[in-house]
Scaffold this motif. Structure first.
Motif, PDB file in Angstrom:
ATOM      1  N   UNK A  36      -0.883 -14.452  -0.302  1.00 30.00           N
ATOM      2  CA  UNK A  36      -1.130 -13.830   1.114  1.00 30.00           C
ATOM      3  C   UNK A  36       0.276 -14.219   1.367  1.00 30.00           C
ATOM      4  N   UNK A  37       1.269 -12.864   1.582  1.00 31.76           N
ATOM      5  CA  UNK A  37       2.588 -12.833   1.922  1.00 31.76           C
ATOM      6  C   UNK A  37       2.259 -13.146   3.886  1.00 31.76           C
ATOM      7  N   UNK A  38       3.016 -14.092   3.970  1.00 30.52           N
ATOM      8  CA  UNK A  38       4.036 -14.590   5.644  1.00 30.52           C
ATOM      9  C   UNK A  38       5.390 -13.895   6.237  1.00 30.52           C
ATOM     10  N   UNK A  93     -14.671 -16.047  -6.339  1.00 29.10           N
ATOM     11  CA  UNK A  93     -13.321 -16.106  -5.863  1.00 29.10           C
ATOM     12  C   UNK A  93     -13.061 -16.439  -4.813  1.00 29.10           C
ATOM     13  N   UNK A  94     -12.011 -17.908  -4.930  1.00 26.57           N
ATOM     14  CA  UNK A  94     -11.654 -17.898  -4.124  1.00 26.57           C
ATOM     15  C   UNK A  94     -10.095 -17.959  -3.040  1.00 26.57           C
ATOM     16  N   UNK A  95     -10.248 -18.713  -1.801  1.00 26.46           N
ATOM     17  CA  UNK A  95      -9.185 -18.286  -1.515  1.00 26.46           C
ATOM     18  C   UNK A  95      -7.940 -18.632  -2.132  1.00 26.46           C
ATOM     19  N   UNK A  96      -7.779 -18.959  -2.493  1.00 30.35           N
ATOM     20  CA  UNK A  96      -6.220 -19.048  -3.594  1.00 30.35           C
ATOM     21  C   UNK A  96      -5.899 -18.145  -4.284  1.00 30.35           C
ATOM     22  N   UNK A  97      -7.037 -17.425  -4.119  1.00 29.82           N
ATOM     23  CA  UNK A  97      -6.909 -16.138  -5.389  1.00 29.82           C
ATOM     24  C   UNK A  97      -6.184 -15.356  -4.452  1.00 29.82           C
ATOM     25  N   UNK A 113       5.184  -1.836  -3.035  1.00 31.41           N
ATOM     26  CA  UNK A 113       5.028  -2.853  -4.139  1.00 31.41           C
ATOM     27  C   UNK A 113       2.621  -3.379  -3.950  1.00 31.41           C
ATOM     28  N   UNK A 114       2.536  -2.430  -3.275  1.00 32.38           N
ATOM     29  CA  UNK A 114       0.553  -2.209  -3.321  1.00 32.38           C
ATOM     30  C   UNK A 114       0.361  -3.184  -2.328  1.00 32.38           C
ATOM     31  N   UNK A 115       1.316  -3.514  -1.275  1.00 31.29           N
ATOM     32  CA  UNK A 115       0.546  -4.923  -0.424  1.00 31.29           C
ATOM     33  C   UNK A 115       0.008  -4.020   0.965  1.00 31.29           C
ATOM     34  N   UNK A 116      -1.814  -4.859   1.724  1.00 28.50           N
ATOM     35  CA  UNK A 116      -1.762  -4.033   2.683  1.00 28.50           C
ATOM     36  C   UNK A 116      -1.132  -5.151   3.352  1.00 28.50           C
ATOM     37  N   UNK A 171     -12.663  -9.559   2.724  1.00 30.66           N
ATOM     38  CA  UNK A 171     -13.394  -8.389   2.437  1.00 30.66           C
ATOM     39  C   UNK A 171     -13.723  -7.424   0.932  1.00 30.66           C
ATOM     40  N   UNK A 172     -13.947  -6.334   0.742  1.00 30.11           N
ATOM     41  CA  UNK A 172     -14.548  -6.071  -0.570  1.00 30.11           C
ATOM     42  C   UNK A 172     -13.759  -5.804  -0.975  1.00 30.11           C
ATOM     43  N   UNK A 173     -12.902  -4.877  -0.207  1.00 26.51           N
ATOM     44  CA  UNK A 173     -12.136  -3.691  -0.508  1.00 26.51           C
ATOM     45  C   UNK A 173     -10.698  -4.046  -1.102  1.00 26.51           C
ATOM     46  N   UNK A 174     -10.490  -3.896  -2.134  1.00 27.16           N
ATOM     47  CA  UNK A 174      -9.612  -4.162  -3.032  1.00 27.16           C
ATOM     48  C   UNK A 174      -7.724  -4.242  -2.758  1.00 27.16           C
ATOM     49  N   UNK A 175      -8.072  -2.914  -1.974  1.00 23.21           N
ATOM     50  CA  UNK A 175      -6.401  -3.352  -1.465  1.00 23.21           C
ATOM     51  C   UNK A 175      -6.306  -4.529  -0.486  1.00 23.21           C
ATOM     52  N   UNK A 176      -6.552  -5.428   0.214  1.00 27.42           N
ATOM     53  CA  UNK A 176      -6.609  -6.646   0.958  1.00 27.42           C
ATOM     54  C   UNK A 176      -6.508  -7.681   0.117  1.00 27.42           C
ATOM     55  N   UNK A 177      -6.964  -7.291  -1.276  1.00 25.49           N
ATOM     56  CA  UNK A 177      -6.400  -8.855  -2.462  1.00 25.49           C
ATOM     57  C   UNK A 177      -5.108  -9.425  -2.692  1.00 25.49           C
ATOM     58  N   UNK A 178      -4.093  -8.063  -1.817  1.00 26.74           N
ATOM     59  CA  UNK A 178      -2.417  -8.540  -2.034  1.00 26.74           C
ATOM     60  C   UNK A 178      -2.544  -8.343  -0.416  1.00 26.74           C
TER      61      UNK A 178
END
Length: 307
Positions: free
Chosen positions: A25-27, A18-22, A46-49, A69-76
């Motif tokens: 990330x929304x600001x 996985x890369x940082x581009x994956x 809609x599933x964002x942390x 983080x290895x947590x799936x919740x922070x993928x978004x």
């Protein structure tokens, strides 16, 4: 002799990690009173942390923590920025550049609203503007606009919340972020009424007032452009379908250029007098044409129900 890499070795190379581009990330930023809290709740839906009221100085640190983080919740992950710093403009611009230099692909959403609307919102909750000091509300709003000029100019998408209630803003954010890939262009086809003012967040503005107004047809007056009888009346007028087809083709042809330039959101505004009949029907038809052409597009009706 050094070992010769095997096909299996290539498959397990760091390039497949996985890369940082994956990281999605929304600001979220914008004027005080523009609706940041509502947007934060919509993104959570809609599933964002969501990290709310984050100081700009911690943006890069937070992005790195989410990536590691290895947590799936922070993928978004969405970061809602606290704009009460006078160094905000420099901090945000520099932080976004640093994020991109590190390989992240943040999407910046800017929330705006007209000055008179912001004044009413602050007065309704009897709260001072964070930058007004000993001056008036308007002084704080003007100071903040100056501070946020660069942030607004560099945003991927600007949402004008002047004519949106809480539910409408939530719905628009959920439509933007619920199903679309972070890498694909999203087209919002926005109907509006000219008598309520031009949308501030439009990339294209089209005028549907060349078509006969269903308002003057008694059996259609109380219906809207989302209903079949009004839609059929509007689209049945000479030139209506050509209008929709021509603009769908224009947007489709412009899409590769937008994507090459990194633009991820396009707003096409279509106006009629009150935003109830013609613009609504044309917006629905144009969004459908764009979807048929393979684009991610949806219709949003700013002024429907205001009369």
């Amino acid at each position: 002799m050094p070992d010769t890499p095997t096909p299996h070795d290539d498959a397990e190379s760091p390039a497949s990690s996985p890369s940082r581009a994956d990281l999605d990330l929304v600001i979220i930023t914008g004027v005080s009173g523009g609706g940041r809290s509502t947007v934060a709740r919509a993104l959570e839906n809609v599933g964002y942390y969501v990290v709310d009221n984050l100081p700009q100085a911690l943006m890069v640190t937070m992005a790195e923590l989410a990536f590691e983080s290895s947590a799936e919740v922070t993928r978004r992950t969405a970061m809602v920025l606290d704009v009460r710093s006078h160094a905000f403009s420099v901090d945000l611009t520099g932080a976004v550049k640093e994020l991109r230099a590190r390989g992240f692909r943040p999407r910046v959403v800017f929330l705006d609203a007209q000055d008179d609307v912001l004044i009413r919102r602050f007065e309704s909750v009897r709260r001072a503007h964070p930058l007004q000091g000993s001056g008036r509300l308007l002084d704080g709003i003007v100071a903040e606009r100056e501070l946020l000029t660069d942030a607004r100019d560099e945003a991927d998408v600007v949402i004008d919340t002047s004519h949106l209630n809480v539910n409408q803003l939530r719905s628009r954010v959920e439509e933007l972020f619920a199903v679309a890939s972070a890498r694909s262009l999203r087209v919002t086809v926005l109907s509006f009424g000219f008598k309520y003012g031009l949308p501030q967040d439009a990339d294209f503005v089209l005028d549907a007032r060349f078509l006969p107004n269903p308002f003057w047809v008694p059996e259609l007056r109380d219906h809207t452009g989302r209903e079949a009888e009004v839609s059929e009346f509007v689209l049945g007028q000479p030139g209506a379908n050509n209008f929709v087809d021509d603009y769908a083709d224009l947007i489709r042809r412009a899409t590769p250029g937008f994507e090459r330039e990194g633009k991820r959101y396009v707003t096409v505004a279509i106006g009629c007098t009150g935003g109830k009949h013609r613009s609504v029907a044309i917006a629905e038809a144009l969004a459908l044409r764009l979807r048929d052409a393979g684009l991610s597009a949806y219709a949003h009706h700013r002024d429907l129900g205001r009369e």
